[in-house]
Design a protein around this motif. Structure first.
Motif, PDB file in Angstrom:
ATOM      1  N   PRO A  89       0.836  -1.203   0.000  1.00 54.65           N
ATOM      2  CA  PRO A  89       0.000   0.000   0.000  1.00 54.65           C
ATOM      3  C   PRO A  89       0.872   1.255   0.000  1.00 54.65           C
ATOM      4  N   THR A  90       0.411   2.301  -0.692  1.00 54.11           N
ATOM      5  CA  THR A  90       1.152   3.567  -0.649  1.00 54.11           C
ATOM      6  C   THR A  90       1.003   4.141   0.763  1.00 54.11           C
ATOM      7  N   GLU A  91       1.819   5.129   1.093  1.00 53.68           N
ATOM      8  CA  GLU A  91       1.742   5.720   2.434  1.00 53.68           C
ATOM      9  C   GLU A  91       0.339   6.298   2.655  1.00 53.68           C
ATOM     10  N   GLU A  92      -0.234   6.869   1.559  1.00 54.66           N
ATOM     11  CA  GLU A  92      -1.582   7.451   1.654  1.00 54.66           C
ATOM     12  C   GLU A  92      -2.604   6.372   2.007  1.00 54.66           C
ATOM     13  N   GLU A  93      -2.491   5.228   1.281  1.00 58.16           N
ATOM     14  CA  GLU A  93      -3.434   4.125   1.545  1.00 58.16           C
ATOM     15  C   GLU A  93      -3.248   3.589   2.966  1.00 58.16           C
ATOM     16  N   ARG A  94      -1.988   3.553   3.389  1.00 62.05           N
ATOM     17  CA  ARG A  94      -1.687   3.035   4.732  1.00 62.05           C
ATOM     18  C   ARG A  94      -2.316   3.939   5.803  1.00 62.05           C
ATOM     19  N   GLN A  95      -2.167   5.241   5.580  1.00 64.36           N
ATOM     20  CA  GLN A  95      -2.725   6.192   6.553  1.00 64.36           C
ATOM     21  C   GLN A  95      -4.245   6.070   6.592  1.00 64.36           C
ATOM     22  N   ARG A  96      -4.851   5.883   5.376  1.00 60.22           N
ATOM     23  CA  ARG A  96      -6.307   5.769   5.326  1.00 60.22           C
ATOM     24  C   ARG A  96      -6.759   4.507   6.065  1.00 60.22           C
ATOM     25  N   LEU A  97      -6.049   3.399   5.808  1.00 61.34           N
ATOM     26  CA  LEU A  97      -6.393   2.129   6.478  1.00 61.34           C
ATOM     27  C   LEU A  97      -6.274   2.281   7.998  1.00 61.34           C
ATOM     28  N   LEU A  98      -5.208   2.971   8.426  1.00 60.15           N
ATOM     29  CA  LEU A  98      -5.009   3.161   9.873  1.00 60.15           C
ATOM     30  C   LEU A  98      -6.141   4.000  10.456  1.00 60.15           C
ATOM     31  N   ALA A  99      -6.543   5.077   9.688  1.00 57.76           N
ATOM     32  CA  ALA A  99      -7.621   5.949  10.164  1.00 57.76           C
ATOM     33  C   ALA A  99      -8.931   5.177  10.259  1.00 57.76           C
ATOM     34  N   GLU A 100      -9.096   4.173   9.370  1.00 58.53           N
ATOM     35  CA  GLU A 100     -10.326   3.357   9.386  1.00 58.53           C
ATOM     36  C   GLU A 100     -10.282   2.293  10.483  1.00 58.53           C
ATOM     37  N   GLY A 101      -9.177   2.259  11.215  1.00 60.12           N
ATOM     38  CA  GLY A 101      -9.106   1.326  12.347  1.00 60.12           C
ATOM     39  C   GLY A 101      -8.412   0.027  12.011  1.00 60.12           C
ATOM     40  N   CYS A 102      -7.986  -0.112  10.745  1.00 59.11           N
ATOM     41  CA  CYS A 102      -7.283  -1.335  10.372  1.00 59.11           C
ATOM     42  C   CYS A 102      -5.940  -1.355  11.092  1.00 59.11           C
ATOM     43  N   GLY A 103      -5.581  -2.476  11.640  1.00 54.51           N
ATOM     44  CA  GLY A 103      -4.297  -2.561  12.328  1.00 54.51           C
ATOM     45  C   GLY A 103      -4.445  -2.494  13.828  1.00 54.51           C
TER      46      GLY A 103
END
Ligand SMILES: Cc1cc2nc3c(=O)[nH]c(=O)nc-3n(C[C@H](O)[C@H](O)[C@H](O)COP(=O)(O)O)c2cc1C
Length: 375
Positions: free
Chosen positions: A114-128
């Motif tokens: 995932p790009t850093e942007e996608e990673r940040q979005r996933l983290l914001a969505e609670g993934c992880g």
């Protein structure tokens, strides 16, 4: 059109579904477990109608429908197709290591990060949120311990001398290794060099690179012949710069046995078992390719160990062959979340190595294949 089952397929259950995973690529597909029976009728090139005769407890329509789906999924291949040629090539080239190594190799190829942007979005969505914490250090607070000296042994040999002097040693002198030398080697190879802010947490760096700076490899030191240290298996606590005793005693025979009964290992002054702490990797990476990175990290530490040991006047060695279970038991590892991946060794080298290979001569060259055009 005749079809055959792909040679390179691994089937498994994942999250309650039966999955057939052809490799290299296409993607794995969840299939009905009965698909395995249908695939078994396609062991060699066969017309689908003929194969259906072998599956006479299923209706021809059911078989035809399944065959179409299995073909789409890349689990059945068409005769003379590029996919069939590639499947046969991979099966032949990797035959002796299949399916374990070939599956791992190809199933972890071309994974998209995932790009850093996608990673940040996933983290914001609670993934992880269910990822384990990244715990920086391993320690055994109840173990008897020896704090190690911080007087550095000299490491000043010119780089070119160290590089070209490094050889794998399999013949060690009886002279014990000085404690300062062992302490310097452990601190130089495994100790933290500095601490960095990853944006989420503190991480540390060593003298070797480490994918994602996870530093998941912990050193366990099996000591046989070090001045002032009782033989035994210790954990090197890199935060404290200490040896934590996990189990006392170590004979030559046992050291050799741990290294898959290679006699030379019984003569080493000490072995260092690198054990991967799986949570330190999975606290960031969910992707199976990460296991490759961990093995690569072990290689980097192994090289730094070999060069540092050489600069300190020791003879280094390393082995990929070892008794994993015995090693884990001796180091007190559960072999689940903490598992051995590489073994390093060192001792004072004998001045004239007895087991060193002789240099290649003219007749050695004559009997060797020096060139073949690359495919
Ligand atoms: C990952 C790895 C695993 C190895 N495993 C063994 C081993 O099991 N037994 C052994 O005697 N040597 C082992 N070696 C040492 C190699 O045989 C050695 O590096 C090679 O012969 C080249 O010699 P050099 O290290 O002196 O350059 C291993 C080396 C590496 C890098």
């Amino acid at each position: 059109m005749r079809l055959r089952r792909a040679s390179c397929v691994v089937c498994y259950w994942y999250e309650g579904e039966f999955v057939a995973h052809p490799y290299p690529g296409p993607e794995p597909t969840a299939v009905h477990p009965a698909a395995a029976e249908i695939l078994s009728a396609f062991g060699e090139w066969v017309e689908p109608a003929k194969a259906a005769e072998r599956l006479d407890h299923l209706t021809p329509a059911t078989v035809a429908e399944a065959v179409e789906a299995l073909f789409e999924a890349g689990l059945l291949l068409a005769e003379d197709s590029p996919q069939a040629t590639r499947d046969a090539e991979v099966a032949q080239q990797w035959a002796t290591w299949s399916p374990e190594a070939s599956f791992f190799h190809y199933a972890t190829q071309d994974l998209r990060y995932p790009t850093e942007e996608e990673r940040q979005r996933l983290l914001a969505e609670g993934c992880g949120q269910d990822f384990p914490d990244h715990v920086l250090f391993t320690g055994y607070p109840d173990a008897p311990r020896m704090l190690l000296p911080r007087r550095p042994a000299e490491l000043r040999l010119p780089y070119d001398q160290v590089l070209y002097a490094r050889r794998t040693h399999r013949d060690f002198a009886a002279e014990p290794v000085a404690l300062d030398t062992l302490a310097t080697l452990l601190a130089t190879v495994f100790g933290p060099v500095d601490f960095i802010d990853s944006g989420h947490e503190v991480l540390f760096r060593r003298t070797s690179p480490s994918g994602g700076a996870r530093q998941e490899l912990e050193p366990y030191v099996a000591i046989r012949n070090v001045d002032g240290v009782d033989p035994g298996v210790y954990h090197y606590n890199l935060r404290e710069h200490s040896l934590e005793l996990l189990s006392p005693g170590l004979t030559d025979k046992e050291a050799a046995h741990l290294c898959a009964d290679q006699d030379w290992a019984g003569g080493a002054a000490f072995l260092v078992v690198l054990a991967a702490v799986i949570d330190r990797m999975s606290s960031k990476y969910r992707n199976a390719r990460c296991y490759r990175v961990s093995l690569l990290n072990a290689g980097h530490l192994g090289q730094t160990f070999a060069l540092t040991a050489t600069a300190l006047g020791l003879g280094p060695a390393q082995t990929g062959a070892f008794h994993d279970t015995a090693e884990a038991e001796r180091c007190g590892l559960d072999n689940v979340g903490h598992t051995p991946v590489y073994v390093l060794a060192a001792g004072h080298p004998r001045p004239e190595p007895e087991n060193g290979p002789p240099p290649a001569r003219l007749d050695t060259f004559s009997g060797s294949v020096l060139h073949r055009a690359a495919r």
